[in-house]
Scaffold this motif. Sequence first.
Motif, PDB file in Angstrom:
ATOM      1  N   LEU A  88      -5.252 -13.427   1.109  1.00 57.75           N
ATOM      2  CA  LEU A  88      -4.623 -12.156   0.741  1.00 57.75           C
ATOM      3  C   LEU A  88      -3.113 -12.324   0.652  1.00 57.75           C
ATOM      4  O   LEU A  88      -2.510 -13.082   1.418  1.00 57.75           O
ATOM      5  CB  LEU A  88      -4.934 -11.067   1.766  1.00 57.75           C
TER       6      LEU A  88
ATOM      7  N   LEU B 275       0.308  -9.652   0.150  1.00 57.41           N
ATOM      8  CA  LEU B 275       0.727  -8.251   0.083  1.00 57.41           C
ATOM      9  C   LEU B 275       2.212  -8.166  -0.224  1.00 57.41           C
ATOM     10  O   LEU B 275       3.013  -8.938   0.322  1.00 57.41           O
ATOM     11  CB  LEU B 275       0.390  -7.572   1.416  1.00 57.41           C
TER      12      LEU B 275
ATOM     13  N   GLY C 118       3.810  -0.918  -3.176  1.00 54.63           N
ATOM     14  CA  GLY C 118       2.984  -1.888  -2.477  1.00 54.63           C
ATOM     15  C   GLY C 118       1.898  -2.455  -3.374  1.00 54.63           C
ATOM     16  O   GLY C 118       1.331  -1.756  -4.211  1.00 54.63           O
TER      17      GLY C 118
ATOM     18  N   ILE D 171      -1.540  -5.193  -3.024  1.00 59.13           N
ATOM     19  CA  ILE D 171      -2.398  -6.062  -2.230  1.00 59.13           C
ATOM     20  C   ILE D 171      -3.217  -6.885  -3.206  1.00 59.13           C
ATOM     21  O   ILE D 171      -4.030  -6.335  -3.963  1.00 59.13           O
ATOM     22  CB  ILE D 171      -3.327  -5.271  -1.291  1.00 59.13           C
TER      23      ILE D 171
ATOM     24  N   LEU E 262      -6.037  -7.630   6.441  1.00 57.15           N
ATOM     25  CA  LEU E 262      -5.007  -6.746   5.886  1.00 57.15           C
ATOM     26  C   LEU E 262      -3.787  -6.687   6.805  1.00 57.15           C
ATOM     27  O   LEU E 262      -2.637  -6.706   6.342  1.00 57.15           O
ATOM     28  CB  LEU E 262      -5.579  -5.339   5.686  1.00 57.15           C
TER      29      LEU E 262
ATOM     30  N   ALA F 261      -1.878  -9.877   6.499  1.00 60.33           N
ATOM     31  CA  ALA F 261      -1.143  -9.906   5.236  1.00 60.33           C
ATOM     32  C   ALA F 261       0.106  -9.034   5.303  1.00 60.33           C
ATOM     33  O   ALA F 261       1.147  -9.370   4.728  1.00 60.33           O
ATOM     34  CB  ALA F 261      -2.051  -9.458   4.097  1.00 60.33           C
ATOM     35  N   ALA F 262       0.024  -7.906   6.026  1.00 59.22           N
ATOM     36  CA  ALA F 262       1.184  -7.036   6.171  1.00 59.22           C
ATOM     37  C   ALA F 262       2.276  -7.720   6.995  1.00 59.22           C
ATOM     38  O   ALA F 262       3.465  -7.653   6.653  1.00 59.22           O
ATOM     39  CB  ALA F 262       0.776  -5.714   6.813  1.00 59.22           C
TER      40      ALA F 262
ATOM     41  N   ALA G 217       3.797 -10.327   4.856  1.00 60.56           N
ATOM     42  CA  ALA G 217       4.625  -9.751   3.802  1.00 60.56           C
ATOM     43  C   ALA G 217       6.027  -9.438   4.310  1.00 60.56           C
ATOM     44  O   ALA G 217       7.025  -9.703   3.627  1.00 60.56           O
ATOM     45  CB  ALA G 217       3.960  -8.494   3.250  1.00 60.56           C
TER      46      ALA G 217
ATOM     47  N   TYR H 265       4.607 -14.963  -3.584  1.00 57.20           N
ATOM     48  CA  TYR H 265       5.195 -13.645  -3.269  1.00 57.20           C
ATOM     49  C   TYR H 265       6.216 -13.260  -4.337  1.00 57.20           C
ATOM     50  O   TYR H 265       6.190 -12.133  -4.858  1.00 57.20           O
ATOM     51  CB  TYR H 265       5.841 -13.732  -1.892  1.00 57.20           C
TER      52      TYR H 265
END
Length: 507
Positions: free
Chosen positions: A330, A332, A350, A352, A364, A367-368, A371, A474
Amino acid sequence: MRCTLGVDIGTSSTKGVLAAEDGSILATATRAHDVDRPRTGWVEMDGRVWWDEFVAISRELLTSVPDAEVAGVGVSGMGPCILLADENDEPVRPAILYGVDTRSTAQIARLTTELGEDEITRVGGSSLTSQAGGAKIVWVAEEDPDAWARAKRLFMPASWLVRRLTGAYVLDHQSASQVSPFYDVEGERWHAPWWDAYADRIEAPPLTWAGDIAGAVMAEASALTGIPEGTPVITGTIDAWTEAVSAGAHGIGDLMLMYGTTMFLVATVAETLRTPSMWTTAGAFAGTRNLAGGMSTSGALTAWLKDLTDADYPQLLAEAADSGVGARGLLLLPYFAGERTPIQDPDARGVIAGLTLRHGRGDLYRAALEATALGVRHNVETMREAGADIRRIVAVGGGTQGRLWLQIVSDATGLVQEVPATTIGASYGAAFLAATAVAPAGAAPRIEDWNPVVDRIEPDPARRAAYDELFDRYLRLYAGTAEVVHELAESQRDAAHRDEAHRDGDR
């Protein structure tokens, strides 16, 4: 017991602390609050809440330590915020918050055209962005003429508290340098031609430095707060800079990384550095300069995921640790409230990427966290490209309580982070500045004694390659999705306007 009181007005709460002469914490108090988001891109707050919460916190702290002898008061707050008040110091409208409020896009474009981007950068150090306080003043003049007709004075949270406590009308240089483009960063003064052209209704507040004594507690304020009449009060400044003070991260080559509702970075540099991607400001102390950056979400993003998944933080952190580097594929983008530095894109949103039915909430959450770490790396690399010599990183704020988040940031950036013993933040820094201001000559406290470093987070070199690859993705993910995301942001505004019109029609 001789002590100092520090209070900080933050985005999600007001925090207060009583600190003894040696820096030990005698008592703390907190009042949670919410900001208002009446329209897409607007983030406001009733400035009167700031004083109400200061009074409540002061009372609680002094009641909990009956033998406290308050020698000085320190204040700080989120910023730059624009609170305009009338001749009786009554707010004429809610305060417009810092860069998370993106309403002044049209004013930024117009000011940039009229004044010239090169000249704006020469005078103020930075291009105009959603962080620019001056553009928000112009927004009030153009979009809220009734409020503008009554406006006489400009406040930010710290200076609002100073006014209520002492009657002094002042603003510190650091805060003033973010009222762009109305401050001359090299001359350390208001830029009169532009102030007179765009903000002539407002009495420009006299300027002083964060740790200077602004005045003494008045009798009426003493009766409300319990703080003795005559107690010195410092001018104070914006919370991120006060937080840097709290951790001793304000020397040349220091970078303060604040883990909070938003992420903030303050690098102290030897000379004025100018780059359109970051914010050039005056420092908290005379003669110092900073290169600063801020991400619009960090703790706000993790809190959103917590509420969305109905899980607690220990659960999410444990599951995120199990997810591992890369969150099982993932990626984000943390731009859930637009983004400030270094992309300066209020219409970012945002994203994802890579979701499958096999992913869970831990992935999740991982991934946050990653990020925000990649966002920190993006800011740090941009600062270095501008000439900042970053030698030392100090991590502060509520997010430092979670070891996993710290480790991910160090792994993603390749940077060692130092964590001080006390991480309660800007209120502690405000108390330290007050203690310094009232100390006898030659006896000022040292922050190294008050708040020594107790932990170092070392990057794991085995994870460097994985995060290098993730950082490249990213950057490419933002570039590859920006056009569609901007279209979606416009659709969100249109939908919000329709909803507002519908609500107005129902009244």
